[in-house]
Design a protein around this motif. Sequence first.
Motif, PDB file in Angstrom:
ATOM      1  N   GLU A 140      21.917 -45.307 -66.889  1.00 13.02           N
ATOM      2  CA  GLU A 140      21.908 -44.339 -65.780  1.00 13.02           C
ATOM      3  C   GLU A 140      23.234 -43.574 -65.789  1.00 13.02           C
ATOM      4  O   GLU A 140      24.296 -44.182 -65.643  1.00 13.02           O
ATOM      5  N   GLU A 141      23.152 -42.261 -65.927  1.00 13.81           N
ATOM      6  CA  GLU A 141      24.369 -41.469 -66.141  1.00 13.81           C
ATOM      7  C   GLU A 141      24.705 -40.587 -64.932  1.00 13.81           C
ATOM      8  O   GLU A 141      25.409 -41.000 -64.024  1.00 13.81           O
ATOM      9  N   ASN A 142      24.165 -39.375 -64.886  1.00 10.90           N
ATOM     10  CA  ASN A 142      24.578 -38.426 -63.836  1.00 10.90           C
ATOM     11  C   ASN A 142      23.743 -38.605 -62.573  1.00 10.90           C
ATOM     12  O   ASN A 142      22.988 -37.718 -62.176  1.00 10.90           O
ATOM     13  N   ILE A 143      23.913 -39.773 -61.933  1.00  9.68           N
ATOM     14  CA  ILE A 143      23.088 -40.106 -60.763  1.00  9.68           C
ATOM     15  C   ILE A 143      23.630 -39.490 -59.474  1.00  9.68           C
ATOM     16  O   ILE A 143      22.935 -39.462 -58.455  1.00  9.68           O
ATOM     17  N   ASN A 144      24.870 -39.010 -59.506  1.00  6.98           N
ATOM     18  CA  ASN A 144      25.500 -38.499 -58.279  1.00  6.98           C
ATOM     19  C   ASN A 144      24.782 -37.281 -57.718  1.00  6.98           C
ATOM     20  O   ASN A 144      24.758 -37.072 -56.509  1.00  6.98           O
ATOM     21  N   LYS A 145      24.168 -36.483 -58.601  1.00  2.52           N
ATOM     22  CA  LYS A 145      23.593 -35.217 -58.128  1.00  2.52           C
ATOM     23  C   LYS A 145      22.296 -35.404 -57.332  1.00  2.52           C
ATOM     24  O   LYS A 145      21.786 -34.459 -56.758  1.00  2.52           O
ATOM     25  N   TYR A 146      21.778 -36.634 -57.296  1.00  2.00           N
ATOM     26  CA  TYR A 146      20.502 -36.861 -56.602  1.00  2.00           C
ATOM     27  C   TYR A 146      20.676 -37.113 -55.098  1.00  2.00           C
ATOM     28  O   TYR A 146      19.696 -37.155 -54.366  1.00  2.00           O
ATOM     29  N   PHE A 147      21.928 -37.301 -54.661  1.00  3.21           N
ATOM     30  CA  PHE A 147      22.168 -37.698 -53.269  1.00  3.21           C
ATOM     31  C   PHE A 147      22.723 -36.535 -52.453  1.00  3.21           C
ATOM     32  O   PHE A 147      23.504 -35.737 -52.953  1.00  3.21           O
ATOM     33  N   LYS A 148      22.331 -36.494 -51.179  1.00  8.14           N
ATOM     34  CA  LYS A 148      22.956 -35.586 -50.234  1.00  8.14           C
ATOM     35  C   LYS A 148      23.585 -36.418 -49.109  1.00  8.14           C
ATOM     36  O   LYS A 148      23.237 -37.586 -48.924  1.00  8.14           O
ATOM     37  N   GLY A 149      24.478 -35.799 -48.356  1.00  7.85           N
ATOM     38  CA  GLY A 149      25.062 -36.517 -47.225  1.00  7.85           C
ATOM     39  C   GLY A 149      26.532 -36.177 -47.052  1.00  7.85           C
ATOM     40  O   GLY A 149      27.189 -35.703 -47.985  1.00  7.85           O
ATOM     41  N   ASP A 150      27.024 -36.446 -45.862  1.00  9.79           N
ATOM     42  CA  ASP A 150      28.405 -36.128 -45.514  1.00  9.79           C
ATOM     43  C   ASP A 150      29.322 -37.258 -45.975  1.00  9.79           C
ATOM     44  O   ASP A 150      29.349 -38.336 -45.375  1.00  9.79           O
ATOM     45  N   LEU A 151      30.062 -37.041 -47.018  1.00  9.86           N
ATOM     46  CA  LEU A 151      30.900 -38.108 -47.565  1.00  9.86           C
ATOM     47  C   LEU A 151      32.007 -38.520 -46.603  1.00  9.86           C
ATOM     48  O   LEU A 151      32.437 -39.679 -46.599  1.00  9.86           O
ATOM     49  N   ASP A 152      32.483 -37.587 -45.786  1.00  4.19           N
ATOM     50  CA  ASP A 152      33.608 -37.907 -44.892  1.00  4.19           C
ATOM     51  C   ASP A 152      33.272 -39.043 -43.932  1.00  4.19           C
ATOM     52  O   ASP A 152      34.162 -39.747 -43.473  1.00  4.19           O
ATOM     53  N   ASN A 153      31.987 -39.204 -43.623  1.00  2.00           N
ATOM     54  CA  ASN A 153      31.584 -40.260 -42.698  1.00  2.00           C
ATOM     55  C   ASN A 153      30.900 -41.426 -43.402  1.00  2.00           C
ATOM     56  O   ASN A 153      30.265 -42.255 -42.747  1.00  2.00           O
ATOM     57  N   CYS A 154      31.017 -41.478 -44.710  1.00  3.49           N
ATOM     58  CA  CYS A 154      30.294 -42.497 -45.469  1.00  3.49           C
ATOM     59  C   CYS A 154      31.216 -43.679 -45.781  1.00  3.49           C
ATOM     60  O   CYS A 154      32.346 -43.481 -46.256  1.00  3.49           O
ATOM     61  N   PRO A 155      30.750 -44.911 -45.531  1.00  7.47           N
ATOM     62  CA  PRO A 155      31.615 -46.070 -45.803  1.00  7.47           C
ATOM     63  C   PRO A 155      31.967 -46.215 -47.285  1.00  7.47           C
ATOM     64  O   PRO A 155      32.967 -46.851 -47.612  1.00  7.47           O
ATOM     65  N   GLU A 156      31.196 -45.628 -48.166  1.00  8.33           N
ATOM     66  CA  GLU A 156      31.461 -45.727 -49.604  1.00  8.33           C
ATOM     67  C   GLU A 156      32.107 -44.449 -50.146  1.00  8.33           C
ATOM     68  O   GLU A 156      32.017 -44.153 -51.337  1.00  8.33           O
ATOM     69  N   GLN A 157      32.766 -43.694 -49.275  1.00  4.86           N
ATOM     70  CA  GLN A 157      33.254 -42.378 -49.722  1.00  4.86           C
ATOM     71  C   GLN A 157      34.246 -42.484 -50.885  1.00  4.86           C
ATOM     72  O   GLN A 157      34.231 -41.647 -51.784  1.00  4.86           O
ATOM     73  N   GLU A 158      35.123 -43.496 -50.887  1.00  6.08           N
ATOM     74  CA  GLU A 158      36.088 -43.599 -51.980  1.00  6.08           C
ATOM     75  C   GLU A 158      35.348 -43.832 -53.307  1.00  6.08           C
ATOM     76  O   GLU A 158      35.605 -43.176 -54.314  1.00  6.08           O
ATOM     77  N   ASN A 159      34.406 -44.777 -53.275  1.00 11.07           N
ATOM     78  CA  ASN A 159      33.624 -45.066 -54.469  1.00 11.07           C
ATOM     79  C   ASN A 159      32.860 -43.819 -54.928  1.00 11.07           C
ATOM     80  O   ASN A 159      32.871 -43.458 -56.108  1.00 11.07           O
ATOM     81  N   TYR A 160      32.195 -43.169 -53.985  1.00 11.85           N
ATOM     82  CA  TYR A 160      31.342 -42.046 -54.361  1.00 11.85           C
ATOM     83  C   TYR A 160      32.158 -40.875 -54.906  1.00 11.85           C
ATOM     84  O   TYR A 160      31.752 -40.204 -55.855  1.00 11.85           O
ATOM     85  N   ARG A 161      33.308 -40.636 -54.316  1.00  8.53           N
ATOM     86  CA  ARG A 161      34.125 -39.514 -54.813  1.00  8.53           C
ATOM     87  C   ARG A 161      34.630 -39.806 -56.219  1.00  8.53           C
ATOM     88  O   ARG A 161      34.669 -38.919 -57.068  1.00  8.53           O
ATOM     89  N   ARG A 162      35.021 -41.071 -56.461  1.00  5.56           N
ATOM     90  CA  ARG A 162      35.477 -41.429 -57.808  1.00  5.56           C
ATOM     91  C   ARG A 162      34.338 -41.266 -58.819  1.00  5.56           C
ATOM     92  O   ARG A 162      34.564 -41.038 -60.001  1.00  5.56           O
ATOM     93  N   PHE A 163      33.100 -41.368 -58.352  1.00  5.22           N
ATOM     94  CA  PHE A 163      31.925 -41.251 -59.224  1.00  5.22           C
ATOM     95  C   PHE A 163      31.480 -39.793 -59.388  1.00  5.22           C
ATOM     96  O   PHE A 163      30.626 -39.487 -60.207  1.00  5.22           O
ATOM     97  N   GLY A 164      32.022 -38.897 -58.567  1.00  4.63           N
ATOM     98  CA  GLY A 164      31.642 -37.488 -58.697  1.00  4.63           C
ATOM     99  C   GLY A 164      30.626 -37.002 -57.682  1.00  4.63           C
ATOM    100  O   GLY A 164      30.102 -35.886 -57.809  1.00  4.63           O
ATOM    101  N   PHE A 165      30.328 -37.829 -56.677  1.00  2.00           N
ATOM    102  CA  PHE A 165      29.457 -37.347 -55.597  1.00  2.00           C
ATOM    103  C   PHE A 165      30.182 -36.208 -54.888  1.00  2.00           C
ATOM    104  O   PHE A 165      31.389 -36.286 -54.663  1.00  2.00           O
ATOM    105  N   LYS A 166      29.418 -35.182 -54.480  1.00  2.00           N
ATOM    106  CA  LYS A 166      30.040 -34.034 -53.822  1.00  2.00           C
ATOM    107  C   LYS A 166      29.580 -33.860 -52.378  1.00  2.00           C
ATOM    108  O   LYS A 166      30.182 -33.112 -51.623  1.00  2.00           O
ATOM    109  N   GLY A 167      28.469 -34.494 -52.007  1.00  2.00           N
ATOM    110  CA  GLY A 167      27.969 -34.329 -50.649  1.00  2.00           C
ATOM    111  C   GLY A 167      27.138 -33.069 -50.480  1.00  2.00           C
ATOM    112  O   GLY A 167      26.630 -32.791 -49.397  1.00  2.00           O
TER     113      GLY A 167
END
Length: 635
Positions: free
Chosen positions: A250-277
């Motif tokens: 599983e490679e570029n899985i970050n692009k499948y998710f939406k949501g406000d990262l600023d209020n997400c408990p996993e924001q540090e993990n997700y940002r390091r993974f390339g999630f953009k919100g």
Amino acid sequence: MTDPNLKYNSKPIFAQVVRDRLSRRQFLKGAGIVASAATVPLLPACGSSVFSQPTRVASPLRLTFNEVAQGLDQHLHVPQGYSHQVLLRWGDPIFQQVAEFDPQQQSAKNQNLQFGFNNDFVGFIPLPLGSQNSQHGLLVVNHEHTKAHLMHPGSPKDADLSLEQTKIDLAAHGLSVVEVKRQANGEWQLVKASRYNRRITAETPMQLSGWARGHQRMKTLYSKNGVDTWGTYGNCAGGVTPWGTVLTAEENINKYFKGDLDNCPEQENYRRFGFKGDVRKSWGLHFDRWDLDKNPQEGLHAGWIVEIDPFDAQSKPRKLTSLGRFKHEGCNVHINTDGRVVAYMGDDQKFEYVYRFISRDTYRAGNTAADRAFNLTLLDNGELSVAQFSEDGSLHWQPLVYGQGPLTPANGFHSQADIALDTRKAADLLAATPMDRPEDVEVNPVNGKVYVMLTKNDSRKPDQLNAPNPRAYNKAGQVVELIAPQGDHSASVFKWDLTLLAGNPKQTITNYHTATSDNGWLACPDNCAFDNLGHLWLSTDGAEDHGVADGLWAMPVDNPLHGLSKRFLRCPIGAELCGPFFTPDNTTLFCAIQHPGGDSTFDKPDTRWPDFADDMPCRPALVAIWKDDGGVVGS
Ligand code: FEO
Ligand code: CA
Ligand code: CA
């Protein structure tokens, strides 16, 4: 979150690095370097007895095929004297009594029973299990991602799909498992009535195994136990295990998710993974599962290596969390001299890392049900480590073990499960070497060396160079080889070397053999395979940026013809070449033609390959290639 700009700890001068690396290669004694863009002084070769390998030197005479010319057009080109067959296209039914594909009337119901989109990894597993049969077997193919603008009338954007189109999208991802048989005329035939045929999609029931199984962070709106999970997507390359399973990445899985990262408990993990919100796909608009505002832990259920048993169409695939969570390109396993299993993996993003996993237990060579059940646990327990390259040609594997070094509660690690989940962060803390996008990492079965495809990295600045990544603004990629001492792949220190600096030799420094033709240069190596004589077969993704079609090249990696690459295949316009995979006897080569038509549209495609019919869009497809005289591919 680690500042990625703080990750560079060495700033060698380019020419010095290249000279030092290339001077270590024995091939310099017998072959020249093509270096038109810069002059690199050559030093005498030096060897090392400690790291010398038991070698069966491959015959260079094997690669005698007539090269395909560079170029770019709507067609697939293979060498003179070879044939190719389009075996499976997006939309082809893989079961009996399923309607033929109609691009104007596509439905989720049909897509769940048809070959998916954008095929990437290809694995061939002979039937019966454990045999070397090259006439009959299972093909397992990844469907990495979709391009809505090439799939639906009106050419919509990925983020703008209706509910039904989104359901089609979920079903066009995942994998296909199909039984295939070779016919007397050389062509392959799909066995539609097979008990093995299976579509795995973004919704297939699966389970988590390994360090993060059942962990609190894995509990979601849907997975109350943190064990159950559903579906796989973003599946790039992969590998076939000696026990007859497939590892899909599983490679570029970050692009499948939406949501406000600023209020997400996993924001540090997700940002390091390339999630953009942001909203790049429609999934989170129609299904709460991919809406991080409603289901914040779901992002942790993706980004894994998934093991699939293609011999049981009812089996639940398992996400192997002990292999770490990152943008997995692939996973290839090797049975070590002591029987333990060693898995090599790349994290395909700019400045990311190369990883290794060593199993605790040893492989059982039998194929009984008990042997297989045991082997299916091998990748759950062991040691994960990350590669740290040194300029002196050594490579140190840094273990990612909870409680050791910086991997403690002070840095946010409270168990080995946190290391599985925050693998990139753990690797940052251990000063792993940032690479130019690690793609396939595979062991050459003939010389025992490990080959790492590094596709490119045009963001690397001159002050960010390091020894295995010696070119700034690298648009062409390179191949690095890793050398296990005495063939012991569990050793903590390896040696490494530069195998290939890819690119057009008229535009950048390269190290092809002097006899390499104008068709032999390649750019952006991505997937790879080895034939039975140890030749490296490199597929590319990005050569069109260099003015030529993507495709497949074959190259000796041992003396004296090291670096003499030859173009074997040319993709149709817009496509990358994925998943080269040989039958055991090397008489058939399976390849995936991914995203023909590139960034054109359903309504106005750049090509209608492979059907060339006015009512058919361009379709990703799996092709089989063989030599007309029945000989091995490459001869
Ligand atoms: Fe999906 Fe690393 O290419
Ligand atoms: Ca790839
Ligand atoms: Ca690719």
